[in-house]
Design an enzyme around this catalytic site. Structure first.
Site, PDB file in Angstrom:
ATOM      1  N   LYS A  82       0.840  -1.195   0.000  1.00 45.44           N
ATOM      2  CA  LYS A  82       0.000   0.000   0.000  1.00 45.44           C
ATOM      3  C   LYS A  82       0.876   1.248   0.000  1.00 45.44           C
ATOM      4  CE  LYS A  82      -3.867  -1.869   2.732  1.00 45.44           C
ATOM      5  NZ  LYS A  82      -4.933  -1.690   1.747  1.00 45.44           N
ATOM      6  N   ARG A 134     -10.117 -11.663   2.406  1.00 47.06           N
ATOM      7  CA  ARG A 134     -10.928 -12.761   1.880  1.00 47.06           C
ATOM      8  C   ARG A 134     -10.159 -14.085   1.939  1.00 47.06           C
ATOM      9  NH1 ARG A 134     -11.632  -9.638  -3.714  1.00 47.06           N
ATOM     10  NH2 ARG A 134     -11.222  -7.922  -2.277  1.00 47.06           N
TER      11      ARG A 134
END
Ligand code: BES
Ligand code: MN
Ligand code: ZN
Length: 512
Positions: free
Chosen positions: A278, A352
């Site tokens: 990020k 996920r």
């Protein structure tokens, strides 16, 4: 915060401050509210004077402080806005505005006149409940690492003044005292920095909770995860020197036939993005990527403290997502607990991946009648719904309706979003695995993430709550948020799902 429910009169109650609500003036010449007559006399006419001069209007967030000519508790008036649109959330916010305004004023006890917050759909029990919410949540601060905290502590005790309280009121008070205590505790854990709140530390906290609250707690460490084939958790955690944990907590419920509800939380103790790293700005907020799992801890604590009917199983999927020579990478294919494989295309879509193991683990080991997951899963959720409303994705109308009611009762906002075969196809279009964790079309990111999770719930009744936005506030977003939030973790989902569990009666809640 010490709380008590009292039936004393606001005039004689022993407190440093007495808090009353004021309805907003409907017109410039709205007469002075009769409900304030007694306080006005005590203030020597100062309140009606302020009203007539237009200084006091009763607008939301407005705070006005007056003194009694004879001494005694100072009078704190908090604006409630228009009477005809009054609701429980208005009380929550006003009660929080009031307690925050008292910080640093030498006030240690505040007495709320609960009757002054009653109107329309807000009855006395609901007012008392929301005052407790506002007072406790509104005065929350995370001070664990502040050597010297600047302000004097906010009101230490709240006395909810009212007529001799009926049973419904005392019950609401007691329940909300417990719930807000749990939210405070949850916020304290969720606010822990990532160097302290490692997956192993979260497991310790779960074990301590299990001891204090009679919950069965099972911790799976990296060796056990290996044995069980939890390739998702292991892959995400592989770049960190703090190995992953799967933590299961069990509350048995009331009676042998209690249905099982599984609550599953994303517990990424820090999400750097991994190899798909990020950008630096605001990366520190990714310590809040454990908020779903920490909310699960709180929900189990509340389930036990309030003895809800269903059996409740909490699953926390904990790992740290960091780049290193041992990290998982884009291109990896990992085999998960369910046996299904995931093609990793972006290591930043790690939530996920850990949830794939946790959801399948819940199905296989606890046979749940329904499952709900809480996850700070996608930036797309914040784009679609912002930082105040969580995304709800479910096929099950009954679950959706139960959650809608719990949301209306608690003020923890959710909005249902659709899931279609288009989204399912997008995640199944993997070249080298059963599903892929990221899609090249950067659209409907919240929904493709949900479609991914659905692959691992084995067709059980299931609801997904994407709490990426509402899980925490920042110094910037906090300015626009209700006063009962503060910078940092919100504890989002604890009051919502505790309410859901408290009201859970099998078969009810289904839409005809
Ligand atoms: N933890 C983030 C989601 C997030 C973003 C939470 C902002 C709170 C605030 C999650 O792991 C993530 O990085 N998701 C990616 C998925 C993408 C790579 C498919 C995202 O949303 O960008
Ligand atoms: Mn991520
Ligand atoms: Zn994440």
């Amino acid at each position: 915060m010490r709380l008590s429910l009292s039936s004393e009169s606001p005039a004689t109650v022993a407190a440093d401050a007495g808090v009353s609500g004021v309805w907003e003036a409907v017109a410039a010449d709205t007469p002075f509210p009769r409900a304030l007559a007694e306080l006005d006399r005590a203030s020597g006419g100062a309140i009606s004077g302020a009203w007539k001069s237009g200084e006091l209007k009763g607008k939301r967030k407005e705070i006005a402080v007056f003194h009694r000519t004879s001494g005694g508790p100072r009078i704190v008036l908090v604006g409630l806005g228009p009477r005809n649109t009054h609701d429980a959330e208005g009380v929550r916010r006003a009660a929080a505005e009031a307690i925050r305004s008292l910080a640093g004023r030498g006030v240690t006890t505040a007495a709320y006149d609960a009757r002054s917050f009653v109107a329309g759909r807000v009855d006395l029990a609901s007012a008392v409940r929301s005052i407790v919410d506002g007072a406790v949540l509104g005065s929350y601060r995370f001070t664990k690492f502040k050597s010297k905290f600047p302000d004097t502590p906010v009101a230490a005790s709240v006395i909810v003044v009212g007529p001799k309280p009926p049973k419904a009121v005392t019950a609401a008070f007691a329940e909300e005292e417990t719930l807000t205590g749990v939210v405070t505790w949850t916020r304290d854990v969720a606010n822990l920095p990532p160097n302290e709140a490692t997956p192993a530390r979260l497991a310790e906290i779960a074990l301590e909770l299990g001891k204090s609250h009679e919950l069965k707690v099972t911790v799976l460490d990296e060796k056990q995860l290996e044995k069980l084939g939890c390739g998702g958790l292991l892959a995400v955690g592989s770049g960190s020197s703090h190995p992953p944990r799967l933590i299961a907590l069990e509350y048995p419920g009331q009676g042998a036939n209690a249905p099982t509800i599984a609550v599953v939380g994303k517990g990424i103790t820090f999400d750097s993005g991994g190899i798909s790293i990020k950008p630096a700005p605001s990366m520190s907020y990714m310590k809040f990527d454990k908020s779903g799992a920490v909310a699960v801890l709180g929900i189990l604590r509340a389930a036990r403290a309030l003895r809800v009917r269903p059996r409740v199983v909490g699953i926390m999927a904990c790992a740290e997502n960091l780049p290193s020579g041992s990290s998982y990478r884009p291109g990896d294919v990992v085999r998960t607990y369910s046996g299904k494989t995931i093609e990793v295309l972006n290591t930043d879509a790690e939530g996920r991946v850990v949830l794939s193991d946790a959801l399948a683990y819940a199905v296989k080991n606890y046979d749940p009648a329904a499952m709900i997951d809480l996850a700070t899963l996608t930036g797309a959720q914040t784009v679609a719904l912002g930082d105040t409303i969580a995304g709800l994705v479910t096929k099950d109308d009954g679950l959706a309706e139960r959650l809608r009611r719990a949301s209306a009762a608690t003020g923890e906002a959710i909005w249902r979003m659709p899931l279609t075969d288009y989204h399912r196809e997008l995640v199944r279009a993997a070249d080298f695995g059963d599903v892929r964790n990221s899609v090249e079309i950067p659209l409907a990111g919240m929904l493709t993430a949900a479609a991914f999770l659905e692959t691992f719930v084995d067709d059980r009744p299931w609801a997904h709550l994407d709490i990426a936005g509402p899980a925490y506030t920042t110094p910037t977003t906090r300015k626009y948020q209700p006063a009962y939030l503060n910078v940092g973790a919100v504890g989002f989902g604890v009051r919502l799902l505790s309410r859901f569990l408290l009201d859970y009666v099998p078969g009810k809640g289904r839409r005809r």
